[in-house]
Enzyme design. Structure first.
Site, short mmCIF file in Angstrom:
data_model
loop_
_atom_site.label_atom_id
_atom_site.label_comp_id
_atom_site.label_asym_id
_atom_site.label_seq_id
_atom_site.Cartn_x
_atom_site.Cartn_y
_atom_site.Cartn_z
N ASP A 72 39.81 33.93 34.59
CA ASP A 72 40.37 33.39 35.84
C ASP A 72 39.32 32.63 36.65
O ASP A 72 39.62 31.59 37.25
CB ASP A 72 40.90 34.57 36.66
CG ASP A 72 41.57 34.15 37.95
OD1 ASP A 72 42.62 33.49 37.88
OD2 ASP A 72 41.04 34.49 39.04
N ASP B 57 42.69 38.04 32.83
CA ASP B 57 43.03 37.49 34.15
C ASP B 57 43.06 35.97 34.04
O ASP B 57 42.08 35.34 33.63
CB ASP B 57 42.02 37.96 35.20
CG ASP B 57 42.55 37.80 36.62
OD1 ASP B 57 43.08 36.71 36.93
OD2 ASP B 57 42.41 38.73 37.41
N SER C 126 46.22 37.95 42.01
CA SER C 126 45.92 39.01 41.05
C SER C 126 46.25 40.39 41.59
O SER C 126 46.43 41.33 40.81
CB SER C 126 44.45 38.97 40.64
OG SER C 126 44.20 37.82 39.88
N GLU D 225 40.04 44.77 31.25
CA GLU D 225 40.29 43.43 31.79
C GLU D 225 39.20 42.43 31.40
O GLU D 225 38.01 42.70 31.59
CB GLU D 225 40.38 43.46 33.32
CG GLU D 225 40.80 42.10 33.90
CD GLU D 225 40.54 41.94 35.40
OE1 GLU D 225 39.68 42.68 35.94
OE2 GLU D 225 41.16 41.07 36.02
N HIS E 240 39.44 28.85 38.11
CA HIS E 240 39.31 28.44 39.53
C HIS E 240 38.24 27.38 39.69
O HIS E 240 38.36 26.48 40.52
CB HIS E 240 38.95 29.65 40.40
CG HIS E 240 40.11 30.53 40.72
ND1 HIS E 240 41.13 30.16 41.55
CD2 HIS E 240 40.42 31.79 40.30
CE1 HIS E 240 42.02 31.15 41.65
NE2 HIS E 240 41.61 32.15 40.89
N THR F 194 42.51 43.45 40.17
CA THR F 194 43.19 43.93 38.96
C THR F 194 42.94 45.43 38.72
O THR F 194 43.89 46.21 38.69
CB THR F 194 42.82 43.08 37.73
OG1 THR F 194 42.94 41.70 38.07
CG2 THR F 194 43.69 43.40 36.53
N ASP G 151 47.76 38.39 33.99
CA ASP G 151 48.44 38.64 35.26
C ASP G 151 49.13 37.37 35.77
O ASP G 151 50.09 37.42 36.52
CB ASP G 151 47.48 39.23 36.29
CG ASP G 151 46.19 38.44 36.43
OD1 ASP G 151 45.96 37.48 35.65
OD2 ASP G 151 45.40 38.78 37.32
N HIS G 152 48.59 36.21 35.32
CA HIS G 152 49.14 34.89 35.69
C HIS G 152 48.27 33.86 35.00
O HIS G 152 47.21 34.17 34.47
CB HIS G 152 49.06 34.67 37.21
CG HIS G 152 47.69 34.96 37.76
ND1 HIS G 152 46.60 34.14 37.51
CD2 HIS G 152 47.21 36.02 38.46
CE1 HIS G 152 45.53 34.68 38.07
NE2 HIS G 152 45.86 35.82 38.64
MG MG Z 1 41.27 40.34 37.87
ZN ZN Z 2 42.52 34.00 40.34
#
Ligand code: MG
Ligand code: ZN
Length: 376
Positions: free
Chosen positions: A271, A52, A93, A266, A275, A146, A313-314
């Site tokens: 992620d 993620d 997500s 995952e 952040h 996710t 996912d990004h």
């Molecule tokens: Mg996730």
């Molecule tokens: Zn995020």
């Protein structure tokens, strides 16, 4: 015929063929066999690994800082995916996981539903319908966007208790992650899903009662283990289960079902480091995910019937490696504390890996997985 006679015959044959060699001409071109038609091989199993928020810079940083490099360097096929969602160039997500899991571009916040909030079937659900075993392993709550998009359907990602009900509809074989409280202390209804799963014959346990490393994983029972009441700990605070349980999960699912399996793993907190603009959190989660990739590659190399796909996912944080860096010490920076629209890489290994080269939408990953598993 006795063994002795066989041996004598073999010796005679060996001598006679030696003799022949002297008298016959070299093999003529006509005798060279036609090249055998290449057999199209399909995988029995798919292991989809999602980092993620794992962009190219996140991968690069962990590759340089880890003296052994990255296991991703061993993947023969690399592609790029476009992550934009149904209502925003910057995906969240939920929309991106729904795109990968179900093959539709949807609005940010959507869990397994389309732009009109209608349910769309996921690859995990299709795999189960086709008789395959299924699994999810995460380092977030299992109800988080996710994993949720692979098994639940909800119009809002925040509806954690509603999302937990998805795990009661599809009989998942192997489930590891946080979010215990959405199962056993629900506010929206009186149900205790933890107990219901047990009553249904599942093995269910949690971090509070048992160390996952000391837990016997019996392939005769569906296996559920909660690694947190809400979020599991950070890798840099001692969380270690992802690589271990990834290889245990793959072995479990292989034993569980002869027809094959679908497993989603995952690395959820890459992620979260992004952040927070916390490079050390991000890198430690990348290292943990990389170790899990190594374990899965080892499994797939031995089995030869598993397609392994690693993607994100990004991107998150607009992370970059900047001037003044050395390979031992990187100067990194973030451009923001949210997601970006950067394309993210897709790595594939195993039968049908070649499907994943090129540039395509995130929704194509769903189609390619279906194609690889030969589902209609
Ligand atoms: Mg996730
Ligand atoms: Zn995020």
């Amino acid at each position: 015929m006795s063994l002795n006679k066989w041996i004598i015959l073999l010796i005679v044959f060996a001598f006679s063929s030696c003799g022949n060699k002297k008298t016959t001409s070299p093999i003529s071109t006509q005798e060279i066999p036609e090249p055998t038609q290449s057999i199209i091989r399909y995988p029995k199993n798919i292991i989809l690994m999602i980092g993620d928020g794992m962009g190219i810079a996140q991968i690069t940083a962990s590759m340089y800082l880890n003296r052994k490099g990255s296991y991703l360097e061993q993947f023969p096929v690399v592609g790029l995916q476009k992550t934009f969602s149904g209502d925003n160039v910057i995906t969240d997500s939920a929309a991106s996981a729904t795109a990968i899991a179900c093959g539709v571009k949807t609005y940010n916040n959507a869990i397994g539903v389309d732009m009109d909030t209608l349910r769309v079937q996921s690859i995990l659900e299709i795999a189960e319908q086709n008789g395959l075993a299924t699994g999810i392993i995460v380092t977030a709550p299992v109800t988080h966007a996710t994993p949720a998009s692979f098994i639940s359907h909800a119009s809002r990602r925040q509806s954690m208790e509603e999302i937990a009900l998805g795990f009661m509809e599809t009989k998942i074989d192997f489930l590891v992650g946080g979010g215990k409280k959405y199962f056993d202390r629900r506010e929206s209804d009186e149900r205790n899903l933890y107990q219901e799963l047990k009553d249904d014959g599942y093995y269910v346990n949690d971090y509070f009662k048992k160390d996952i490393f000391d837990t016997y994983i019996n392939p005769k029972k569906n296996f559920v283990f909660f690694t947190g009441d809400e979020n599991p700990p950070r890798a840099k605070n001692g969380r270690k289960y992802l690589p271990y349980i990834s290889s245990k999960g793959a072995t479990f699912l292989k034993k569980r079902n002869e027809k094959g399996f679908f497993l989603m793993i995952e690395g959820s907190q890459i992620d979260w480091g992004g952040h927070q603009n916390d490079a050390s959190w991000l890198i430690s989660e990348m290292d943990d995910f990389n170790t899990a990739i190594g374990r899965i590659l080892k499994f797939a190399k031995k089995e030869q019937e598993t397609l392994v796909i690693v993607t994100a996912d990004h991107e998150c944080g607009g992370f970059s490696i900047n001037n003044g860096s050395t390979k031992d010490e990187l100067v990194t920076a973030f451009t923001n504390n949210g997601h970006t629209a950067d394309m993210v890489p897709v790595f594939a290994f195993g039968p049908q890996a070649e499907l994943f080269h090129g540039i395509y939408d995130n929704t194509a990953i769903f189609e390619k997985m279906k194609q690889a598993l030969q589902f209609e």
